[in-house]
Write a protein that holds these residues in place. Structure first.
Motif, short mmCIF file in Angstrom:
data_model
loop_
_atom_site.label_atom_id
_atom_site.label_comp_id
_atom_site.label_asym_id
_atom_site.label_seq_id
_atom_site.Cartn_x
_atom_site.Cartn_y
_atom_site.Cartn_z
N UNK A 259 0.75 -1.23 -0.22
CA UNK A 259 -0.02 -0.25 -0.03
C UNK A 259 1.07 0.88 -0.20
N UNK A 260 2.11 1.19 0.05
CA UNK A 260 2.84 2.26 0.71
C UNK A 260 4.05 1.66 0.67
N UNK A 261 5.58 2.75 0.90
CA UNK A 261 6.60 2.87 1.11
C UNK A 261 7.48 1.89 2.22
N UNK A 262 6.02 3.48 3.15
CA UNK A 262 6.39 2.44 4.59
C UNK A 262 5.68 1.37 4.75
N UNK A 263 4.55 0.95 4.60
CA UNK A 263 4.77 -0.83 4.65
C UNK A 263 5.78 -1.39 3.76
N UNK A 264 5.60 -1.51 2.93
CA UNK A 264 7.51 -2.24 2.36
C UNK A 264 8.06 -2.14 3.12
N UNK A 265 8.65 -0.66 4.11
CA UNK A 265 9.59 -1.22 5.09
C UNK A 265 9.30 -1.79 6.33
N UNK A 266 8.54 -1.73 7.14
CA UNK A 266 7.91 -1.78 7.83
C UNK A 266 8.24 -4.05 7.94
N UNK A 267 8.02 -3.99 6.39
CA UNK A 267 7.78 -6.04 6.18
C UNK A 267 9.47 -5.86 6.46
N UNK A 268 10.61 -5.24 5.52
CA UNK A 268 11.16 -5.84 5.32
C UNK A 268 12.60 -5.94 6.76
N UNK A 269 11.57 -4.85 8.47
CA UNK A 269 12.03 -5.45 8.84
C UNK A 269 11.65 -6.61 9.93
N UNK A 270 10.63 -6.41 9.41
CA UNK A 270 9.63 -7.78 10.52
C UNK A 270 9.14 -8.65 9.86
N UNK A 271 10.28 -9.28 9.88
CA UNK A 271 9.57 -11.24 9.08
C UNK A 271 8.77 -11.11 9.25
N UNK A 272 8.11 -11.59 10.76
CA UNK A 272 7.32 -12.14 11.44
C UNK A 272 6.07 -11.69 10.65
N UNK A 273 6.22 -10.51 10.51
CA UNK A 273 4.99 -10.54 10.23
C UNK A 273 4.15 -10.34 8.56
N UNK A 274 5.33 -10.58 7.67
CA UNK A 274 4.81 -11.12 6.60
C UNK A 274 3.97 -12.06 6.23
N UNK A 275 2.80 -12.36 5.74
CA UNK A 275 1.65 -12.75 5.31
C UNK A 275 2.57 -13.80 4.51
N UNK A 276 2.21 -15.35 4.16
CA UNK A 276 3.21 -16.35 3.80
C UNK A 276 1.68 -16.64 2.14
N UNK A 277 1.69 -16.12 1.48
CA UNK A 277 0.63 -16.54 0.62
C UNK A 277 1.45 -17.63 -0.77
N UNK A 278 0.73 -17.57 -1.67
CA UNK A 278 1.17 -18.41 -3.10
C UNK A 278 3.16 -17.88 -3.49
N UNK A 279 2.69 -16.84 -3.15
CA UNK A 279 4.52 -16.13 -3.96
C UNK A 279 5.43 -17.50 -2.86
#
Length: 461
Positions: A259-279
């Motif tokens: 949704x934004x660059x801020x969301x991307x930065x958060x995911x890259x710093x918090x792997x445990x928060x990344x929802x894993x899907x088919x990708x």
């Protein structure tokens, strides 16, 4: 010993860098301790006019930007050549890292988060970079310092006119990093920068570019339907969460990215928060039948639409005035300016686009320099600026365009059509046998224009 050149009060030093479109030189000024750099567009014979137009974009955008993720701008000018003075960032760019690829997944995630922070700072100021690549990303100070984005010549600012879109039909950018919507000529979506960062992270992680280095438009368009090899198929130690993040950045449809660059930065710093899907689970590209389906079935193609907030507001009409710099009298110049002023009094929110057509040859090569060695395009821009100065309009309401074309009327009509001009103003030519038999350029434009046209005539007393 010859004296060093001085431009705008800045004393120039040696050349630091020669890029594809501009030159950087050291600069000093008694009021600014520095270190400083002066940037000037390349203007040798045969240079692409897009280099000058993109430089004008950077002159408008860079002085408006603030924060640790952009270089501080100290000044900009147009004479004797276009120039910008900015701070010299002490850290180097990410370009040397390309010699030592691939990089560890942890390093790629940390690097990507830093670039995402810089993009977030830029996007919050209403600017989309549109040329995110290793050479345009620097580090401020130490190795752990904040990332700094440079080179805003291809950028799009929501509150400024987009000269690149107004003057050129083909998309500009760095081919491996261009988002699908950018390839299709859609500028202004922050998600385009997230796509480019996804390409950069994929490249740093695997040592391979996800879509190669295409040189033709047909090859560029393949990224609308052709998926890249999953990173884990190339680098097995890539964690599933990082593949999920990278492949999400590379989604053809902008709305399917973060949704934004801020969301991307958060995911890259918090792997445990990344929802894993088919990708995250993919280990090979989609089959050819699925790629063919995406290619030819409209139901599976990304819906690429211009964002309304990135487009000029229609309560601010565009008024274009065409000037024949090679053949204009003082009386006609003043009459055109007076006409523009009277219309502005009625439509105070209008933007004025000053046009001049630099005629090009149909068959033989064109010279970009005049007899004095000056760039013709730049000289005409300067003359347009001198003509428009008495209008005293702010920069976001006044633009200058030198259109290079074989036909003056054709260039003006194309500009008016493509940019939804509301009112065209032209000066009438003096009468003559040729005009009476063949007609005139203003008459041709008035006949075919998609908008209102005012033809200004100077009376003979």
């Amino acid at each position: 010993m010859s004296e060093l050149p001085i431009i705008g009060g800045y004393t120039l030093g040696p050349v630091v860098h020669r890029g594809g479109m501009a030159v950087l030189r050291e600069a000093t000024h008694p009021d600014h301790p520095g270190p400083l750099l002066m940037k000037m567009p390349k203007m040798a014979e045969g240079e692409d006019p897009a280099a000058i137009v993109s430089f004008e974009m950077e002159q408008m955008i860079l002085p408006r930007l603030t924060g640790p993720h952009v270089p501080r701008c100290y000044g900009a000018g147009h004479e004797p050549v276009p120039w910008i003075v900015m701070e010299r960032i002490s850290g180097g760019s990410l370009l040397p890292l390309l010699k030592r690829l691939p990089r560890a997944p942890e390093e790629v995630a940390l690097l990507g988060a830093g670039v995402a922070d810089a993009l977030d700072g830029l996007h919050r100021q209403g600017v989309v970079h549109l040329d995110v690549k290793p050479s345009n990303i620097l580090r401020r100070g130490s190795e752990n310092g904040p990332m700094v984005l440079v080179d805003f010549g291809l950028s799009r600012a929501a509150l400024l006119p987009d000269l690149m879109e107004e003057e050129f039909r083909l998309p500009y950018g760095t081919a491996p990093y261009m988002a699908p919507e950018q390839v299709m000529g859609i500028r202004g979506d922050p998600a385009s920068d997230l796509f480019a960062l996804g390409v950069l992270m994929y490249f740093f992680l695997t040592g391979k570019r996800p879509f190669g280095d295409p040189q033709r438009m047909a090859d560029l368009k393949q990224r609308l339907w052709s998926d890249p090899t999953p990173p884990r198929a190339i680098v097995p130690e890539c964690p599933p969460w990082l593949q999920e993040v990278i492949l999400r950045c590379l989604e053809p449809a902008p709305e399917r990215r973060h949704a934004s660059a801020a969301h991307l930065a958060f995911d890259l710093r918090h792997p445990e928060a990344v929802a894993l899907g088919p990708r995250a689970a993919k280990l090979k590209r989609d089959g050819w039948t699925k790629r063919i389906q995406r290619r030819f079935n409209p139901e599976f193609q990304p819906r690429l639409r211009r964002k309304a907030e990135a487009l000029p507001q229609r309560d601010a009409p565009i008024m274009a005035v065409a000037l024949d710099i090679d053949d204009i009298s003082k009386e006609m110049s003043a009459a055109l300016r007076d006409t523009v002023g009277r219309i502005l009094a009625i439509r105070p929110n209008a933007r004025v686009a000053c046009l001049n057509v630099l005629r090009t040859n149909l068959l033989r090569p064109d010279n970009t320099l005049d007899r004095e060695g000056r760039n013709k395009h730049v000289q005409r821009l300067l003359e347009l600026r001198h003509w428009s100065a008495p209008l005293a309009l702010p920069e976001h309401r006044l633009t200058h365009h030198v259109l290079e074309a074989v036909s003056a009327s054709g260039a003006i009509l194309e500009y008016a059509t493509q940019n939804r001009v509301d009112h065209l103003i032209l000066g009438a030519k003096a009468g003559g046998i040729t005009q009476r038999v063949l007609g005139s350029m203003p008459t041709e434009v008035a006949r075919d224009a998609p908008c209102s046209v005012t033809i200004v005539r100077v009376r003979d007393f």
